[in-house]
Write an enzyme that holds these catalytic residues in place. Sequence first.
Site, short mmCIF file in Angstrom:
data_model
loop_
_atom_site.label_atom_id
_atom_site.label_comp_id
_atom_site.label_asym_id
_atom_site.label_seq_id
_atom_site.Cartn_x
_atom_site.Cartn_y
_atom_site.Cartn_z
N THR A 1 0.83 -1.21 0.00
CA THR A 1 0.00 0.00 0.00
C THR A 1 0.87 1.26 0.00
O THR A 1 0.40 2.32 -0.41
CB THR A 1 -0.90 0.03 1.26
N ASP B 1 9.73 1.33 4.94
CA ASP B 1 10.84 0.71 5.68
C ASP B 1 11.75 1.76 6.30
O ASP B 1 12.16 1.64 7.46
CB ASP B 1 11.64 -0.21 4.74
C1 GLA Z 1 9.25 -3.64 0.42
C2 GLA Z 1 9.36 -2.15 0.13
C3 GLA Z 1 8.33 -1.39 0.96
C4 GLA Z 1 6.93 -1.96 0.73
C5 GLA Z 1 6.93 -3.46 0.92
C6 GLA Z 1 5.63 -4.08 0.55
O1 GLA Z 1 9.59 -3.88 1.75
O2 GLA Z 1 10.64 -1.69 0.47
O3 GLA Z 1 8.37 -0.02 0.63
O4 GLA Z 1 6.47 -1.60 -0.54
O5 GLA Z 1 7.95 -4.08 0.15
O6 GLA Z 1 4.62 -3.66 1.41
#
Ligand code: GLA
Length: 395
Positions: free
Chosen positions: A51, A182
């Site tokens: 999302t 993240d």
């Molecule tokens: C990875 C990306 C995040 C997010 C997730 C899926 O961790 O780095 O930004 O998009 O996938 O939710």
Amino acid sequence: MPQSPSREKPSTANPVSSARLANSLFAASFATRPSVIASAPGRVNLIGEHTDYNGGPVLPLAIERRTAVAAQLADRWTLISDTDDSIHHVQIDEPLRHQWTDYVVGVVRELRGLRAVPAGGHIAVATTVPIGAGLSSSAALTVATAKALSLLAGKRLSAAALADVAFRAEYHQVGVRCGRMDQTIAAHGERGSALLFETADGTLQRVPFPGRLWVVETGLSHRLTGGSLNQRRRECEEALAFCRDWRPGLRHLAQLSPDDLPEMARRLPPPLVPPVRHLVTETARTRAAAAALAAGDLVRLGLLLVEGHASLRDNYESTIPEADLIVESAVRHGAYGARLTGAGWGGAVVVLAPASHDRRIVAEIAGDFQARFGRIPDTWSTRAAPGVRRETIPA
Ligand code: GLA
């Protein structure tokens, strides 16, 4: 962070401090002491998957496993990590090498724009975050690097600025089409809280998470530089362009509501319908999950996690059989819920279980996994942990 053969990680029951490991590695490699050590955590995302690059909410928490960066001023850049033990001399403006050092180079490039980085440095990196397990080892590295190098340059950047530098390093320099989840949780994590992050407007709301949760690793790692995540992201952009034909002004797919789904299913090219269905339902689930957690309703939260996993499996097609089995086994043995966490196509499952018998439940899951796949998965627990911080240098 790209996968590389790693030496044995410290015991999961009592993880050694990554700062101590980075300090020792620095001293052993450069025959001097670092002047700065900073560390940042990995994360689990409770719910809100894929999302963040579609303007929706996410609900991650920082974990107790961290990456530490020990640094000292030098004439040029020399890097070492406990993941490969080789000394790397890097030039910041040379092409990237498709290895972990790219993340550090990306951070240096981004910090330059803020005049918050020295001309060179010795850097030692140590981590207790499993790499390639969907637990955001790359953001732990970029956020910790941004903190350590900006301190080395005499600058104190805010958590928001560190998250932004780290995001730009990964997205614009390394080329991972990630969202901002993240780096944001690695910078803003807080002991005892998950974070509801509304990515459309940047709002952060703490949601108490006092208990512990379990991580069951599938043992299959993913690489995000290229591949499935970038492909899904392109599909989402394509779907948004279609949706704008009948919803001019739509900024993000996550603005669509579940009531829009029938019309969307009629109008979109069939292959784009399931990913959009995931995003729209996941957005609603994530807000409902934050409300359930705030109300202490772990039963409801668990059901939402399981629904979220089913949508990743059936709509986003980002799960793998190993993760599906862990979730199914967790539910059968009495967990509140479980879900593949992170980008997917490998990685780890987060399990939320009643504290009174969570160890038994996780042991049963490991048994089921072994019966089906012939190996015992790594399992460990964590609580919500603090975000990026300066570490005191061990004596
Ligand atoms: C990875 C990306 C995040 C997010 C997730 C899926 O961790 O780095 O930004 O998009 O996938 O939710």
